[in-house]
Design a protein around this motif. Structure first.
Motif, PDB file in Angstrom:
ATOM      1  N   VAL A 140      20.163  53.107  36.033  1.00 53.22           N
ATOM      2  CA  VAL A 140      21.569  53.502  35.856  1.00 53.22           C
ATOM      3  C   VAL A 140      22.344  52.443  35.078  1.00 53.22           C
ATOM      4  N   THR A 141      23.164  52.897  34.153  1.00 47.60           N
ATOM      5  CA  THR A 141      24.072  52.031  33.399  1.00 47.60           C
ATOM      6  C   THR A 141      25.507  52.445  33.694  1.00 47.60           C
ATOM      7  N   ILE A 142      26.375  51.459  33.881  1.00 48.14           N
ATOM      8  CA  ILE A 142      27.785  51.721  34.173  1.00 48.14           C
ATOM      9  C   ILE A 142      28.643  50.872  33.247  1.00 48.14           C
ATOM     10  N   ASN A 143      29.584  51.519  32.571  1.00 48.10           N
ATOM     11  CA  ASN A 143      30.562  50.815  31.747  1.00 48.10           C
ATOM     12  C   ASN A 143      31.944  51.061  32.331  1.00 48.10           C
ATOM     13  N   ALA A 144      32.796  50.045  32.318  1.00 50.54           N
ATOM     14  CA  ALA A 144      34.102  50.209  32.957  1.00 50.54           C
ATOM     15  C   ALA A 144      35.143  49.307  32.326  1.00 50.54           C
ATOM     16  N   ILE A 145      36.398  49.753  32.431  1.00 50.29           N
ATOM     17  CA  ILE A 145      37.522  48.925  32.017  1.00 50.29           C
ATOM     18  C   ILE A 145      38.614  49.023  33.069  1.00 50.29           C
ATOM     19  N   SER A 146      39.230  47.871  33.363  1.00 53.86           N
ATOM     20  CA  SER A 146      40.288  47.794  34.363  1.00 53.86           C
ATOM     21  C   SER A 146      41.530  47.142  33.770  1.00 53.86           C
ATOM     22  N   GLY A 147      42.662  47.481  34.332  1.00 55.81           N
ATOM     23  CA  GLY A 147      43.874  46.738  34.026  1.00 55.81           C
ATOM     24  C   GLY A 147      43.769  45.332  34.584  1.00 55.81           C
ATOM     25  N   TYR A 148      44.552  44.424  34.031  1.00 53.12           N
ATOM     26  CA  TYR A 148      44.395  43.016  34.392  1.00 53.12           C
ATOM     27  C   TYR A 148      44.845  42.676  35.811  1.00 53.12           C
ATOM     28  N   SER A 149      45.570  43.565  36.479  1.00 51.50           N
ATOM     29  CA  SER A 149      45.981  43.280  37.859  1.00 51.50           C
ATOM     30  C   SER A 149      44.791  43.190  38.796  1.00 51.50           C
ATOM     31  N   GLY A 150      43.648  43.765  38.385  1.00 52.33           N
ATOM     32  CA  GLY A 150      42.455  43.692  39.214  1.00 52.33           C
ATOM     33  C   GLY A 150      41.932  42.283  39.387  1.00 52.33           C
ATOM     34  N   GLY A 151      42.362  41.369  38.517  1.00 53.74           N
ATOM     35  CA  GLY A 151      41.918  39.986  38.619  1.00 53.74           C
ATOM     36  C   GLY A 151      42.801  39.113  39.479  1.00 53.74           C
ATOM     37  N   GLY A 152      43.831  39.691  40.109  1.00 54.05           N
ATOM     38  CA  GLY A 152      44.696  38.916  40.983  1.00 54.05           C
ATOM     39  C   GLY A 152      45.766  38.130  40.242  1.00 54.05           C
ATOM     40  N   LYS A 153      46.458  37.291  40.998  1.00 52.15           N
ATOM     41  CA  LYS A 153      47.632  36.602  40.463  1.00 52.15           C
ATOM     42  C   LYS A 153      47.321  35.722  39.257  1.00 52.15           C
ATOM     43  N   LYS A 154      46.183  35.060  39.267  1.00 52.37           N
ATOM     44  CA  LYS A 154      45.851  34.170  38.153  1.00 52.37           C
ATOM     45  C   LYS A 154      45.674  34.955  36.859  1.00 52.37           C
ATOM     46  N   MET A 155      44.956  36.071  36.930  1.00 52.93           N
ATOM     47  CA  MET A 155      44.758  36.864  35.722  1.00 52.93           C
ATOM     48  C   MET A 155      46.062  37.537  35.297  1.00 52.93           C
ATOM     49  N   ILE A 156      46.854  37.982  36.256  1.00 52.87           N
ATOM     50  CA  ILE A 156      48.154  38.572  35.915  1.00 52.87           C
ATOM     51  C   ILE A 156      48.988  37.570  35.129  1.00 52.87           C
ATOM     52  N   ALA A 157      49.008  36.320  35.597  1.00 53.05           N
ATOM     53  CA  ALA A 157      49.768  35.282  34.893  1.00 53.05           C
ATOM     54  C   ALA A 157      49.217  35.041  33.496  1.00 53.05           C
ATOM     55  N   SER A 158      47.896  35.131  33.355  1.00 50.84           N
ATOM     56  CA  SER A 158      47.295  34.857  32.047  1.00 50.84           C
ATOM     57  C   SER A 158      47.673  35.909  31.013  1.00 50.84           C
ATOM     58  N   PHE A 159      48.066  37.107  31.479  1.00 47.53           N
ATOM     59  CA  PHE A 159      48.481  38.156  30.555  1.00 47.53           C
ATOM     60  C   PHE A 159      50.001  38.278  30.443  1.00 47.53           C
ATOM     61  N   GLU A 160      50.725  37.845  31.476  1.00 43.90           N
ATOM     62  CA  GLU A 160      52.165  38.094  31.502  1.00 43.90           C
ATOM     63  C   GLU A 160      53.023  36.855  31.347  1.00 43.90           C
ATOM     64  N   SER A 202      34.976  45.390  31.882  1.00 45.14           N
ATOM     65  CA  SER A 202      35.861  44.812  30.882  1.00 45.14           C
ATOM     66  C   SER A 202      37.301  44.901  31.386  1.00 45.14           C
ATOM     67  N   VAL A 203      38.173  44.162  30.736  1.00 47.25           N
ATOM     68  CA  VAL A 203      39.590  44.166  31.112  1.00 47.25           C
ATOM     69  C   VAL A 203      40.418  44.401  29.858  1.00 47.25           C
ATOM     70  N   GLY A 204      41.470  45.209  29.997  1.00 45.85           N
ATOM     71  CA  GLY A 204      42.338  45.513  28.873  1.00 45.85           C
ATOM     72  C   GLY A 204      43.747  45.010  29.107  1.00 45.85           C
ATOM     73  N   ARG A 205      44.526  44.995  28.058  1.00 44.74           N
ATOM     74  CA  ARG A 205      45.889  44.496  28.150  1.00 44.74           C
ATOM     75  C   ARG A 205      46.837  45.606  28.638  1.00 44.74           C
ATOM     76  N   PHE A 206      46.593  46.060  29.843  1.00 46.31           N
ATOM     77  CA  PHE A 206      47.492  46.968  30.553  1.00 46.31           C
ATOM     78  C   PHE A 206      47.436  46.565  32.018  1.00 46.31           C
ATOM     79  N   ARG A 207      48.514  46.767  32.736  1.00 47.18           N
ATOM     80  CA  ARG A 207      48.656  46.173  34.072  1.00 47.18           C
ATOM     81  C   ARG A 207      47.693  46.753  35.097  1.00 47.18           C
ATOM     82  N   GLN A 208      47.658  48.055  35.218  1.00 48.62           N
ATOM     83  CA  GLN A 208      46.766  48.645  36.224  1.00 48.62           C
ATOM     84  C   GLN A 208      46.264  49.989  35.744  1.00 48.62           C
ATOM     85  N   GLY A 209      45.163  50.427  36.372  1.00 47.32           N
ATOM     86  CA  GLY A 209      44.457  51.621  35.970  1.00 47.32           C
ATOM     87  C   GLY A 209      43.012  51.273  35.670  1.00 47.32           C
ATOM     88  N   MET A 210      42.141  52.282  35.692  1.00 42.22           N
ATOM     89  CA  MET A 210      40.713  52.005  35.529  1.00 42.22           C
ATOM     90  C   MET A 210      39.971  53.256  35.073  1.00 42.22           C
TER      91      MET A 210
END
Length: 323
Positions: A140-160, A202-210
């Protein structure tokens, strides 16, 4: 008596969202510690052992330590970290997983809240493996993208926060390229797979969603599997479920694209099956709010079940609290 709920880690990304969904409700009483006492082990121990239910919104090691502080046999736990997702003695907190899972959660003393990538991948893989359409030993192969809020406060700060030392304006980044993402074993176990899937997040430049994608080479599956059969298995598995919806094939076929923010602010997990009969290929796609059904919304759903409350309480409508 109104059950008392204590959130250990209530000021983190997930904790804030859980609190927003529980605050103001008449059927639970939230217990909080003053800011100066939130890291005081003795005060945390007292609060946890006095609560009917504790929600852990902590890093993995801190969650494991927190569980050791609970000696009241009546105190129940929902752990939102990944510390116990494949551990013995913990019930997997996805009510829609199987026919008996909702009752198992309702009776459990210890429930592990699924990961956002994992619950989405498992929601697709488990029914297909259980139905015999995808063999347990399939690669099985899985590809995914998440908003940066999934990385917690540190990742949120790195984008915002432009003042953050690691601030970035990159639109898209693939990560976990060592292929050891912490959700992978959870997906393997609860997806019913014999081998770890090849998972590329992967992570994209949007706050939340997947968006999570499971591509299937139908010609490689035994039994001449079609995209219609894949869809039918998913639809049958989730028939009557409030928070997991399998889009009709006609609805999916009419789409020209999918947006990762489509179900933000909800507790919905939406599944699509895209297929090409001539090429014998299909892609099963899951949409989820990584902070909703992928984290805090799912935790509240589990809390409701464990406390014998209305399962949908605090989960209807749009909820987008600040974090």
């Amino acid at each position: 008596m109104t059950p008392k709920v204590f959130i250990d880690g209530e000021v983190g990304t997930t904790g804030l969202q859980i609190r927003a969904r529980l605050a103001g409700r008449k059927d639970v009483a939230l217990v909080s510690l003053p800011e100066a006492e939130r890291k005081d082990t003795a005060r945390r121990r007292d609060a946890m052992n006095a609560a009917d239910l504790v929600i852990l919104c902590l890093p993995d090691d801190a969650s494991r330590e927190a569980v050791t502080l609970i000696d009241n046999p009546a105190t129940r736990v929902v752990d939102a970290s990944s510390a116990h997702r494949v551990a013995d003695g913990w019930v997997y907190g996805m009510p829609e997983y199987d026919a008996g899972q909702r009752a198992a959660i309702a009776q459990a003393k210890r429930v592990t809240n699924p990961g956002c990538y994992a619950i989405t991948a498992v929601s697709m893989l488990h029914p297909l493996v259980a139905a015999g359409l995808v063999p347990a030993d399939f690669p099985v192969t899985i590809n995914a993208i998440s908003g940066y809020s999934g990385g917690g406060k540190k990742m949120i700060a790195s984008f915002e926060n432009k003042a953050a030392p690691d601030y970035t304006e990159v639109p898209f980044r693939v990560y976990a390229l060592g292929l050891e993402h912490k959700h992978t074993e959870e997906i393997r176990k609860w997806g019913g797979l014999d081998h770890r899937p090849l998972f590329v997040p992967s992570v994209g430049r949007f706050r939340q969603g997947m968006i999570v994608q499971v591509p299937l080479q139908l010609w490689a599956l035994p039994g001449a599997v079609t995209s219609e059969a894949v869809h039918a298995a998913l639809a049958a598995h989730y028939a009557g479920q409030r928070f997991v919806r399998v889009a009709a094939l006609e609805e999916t076929a009419a789409m020209s694209g999918l947006e990762p923010e489509a179900v933000n602010g909800t507790n919905e997990l939406r599944l699509h099956v895209f297929g090409n009969a001539r090429r014998e290929q299909a892609v099963v796609v899951g949409l989820i709010d990584n902070l909703g059904k992928g984290a805090s919304g799912q935790a509240v759903q589990n809390v409701n079940l464990m406390l014998g409350l209305t399962e949908e309480a605090g989960l209807d409508g749009v909820v987008n609290p600040a974090y």
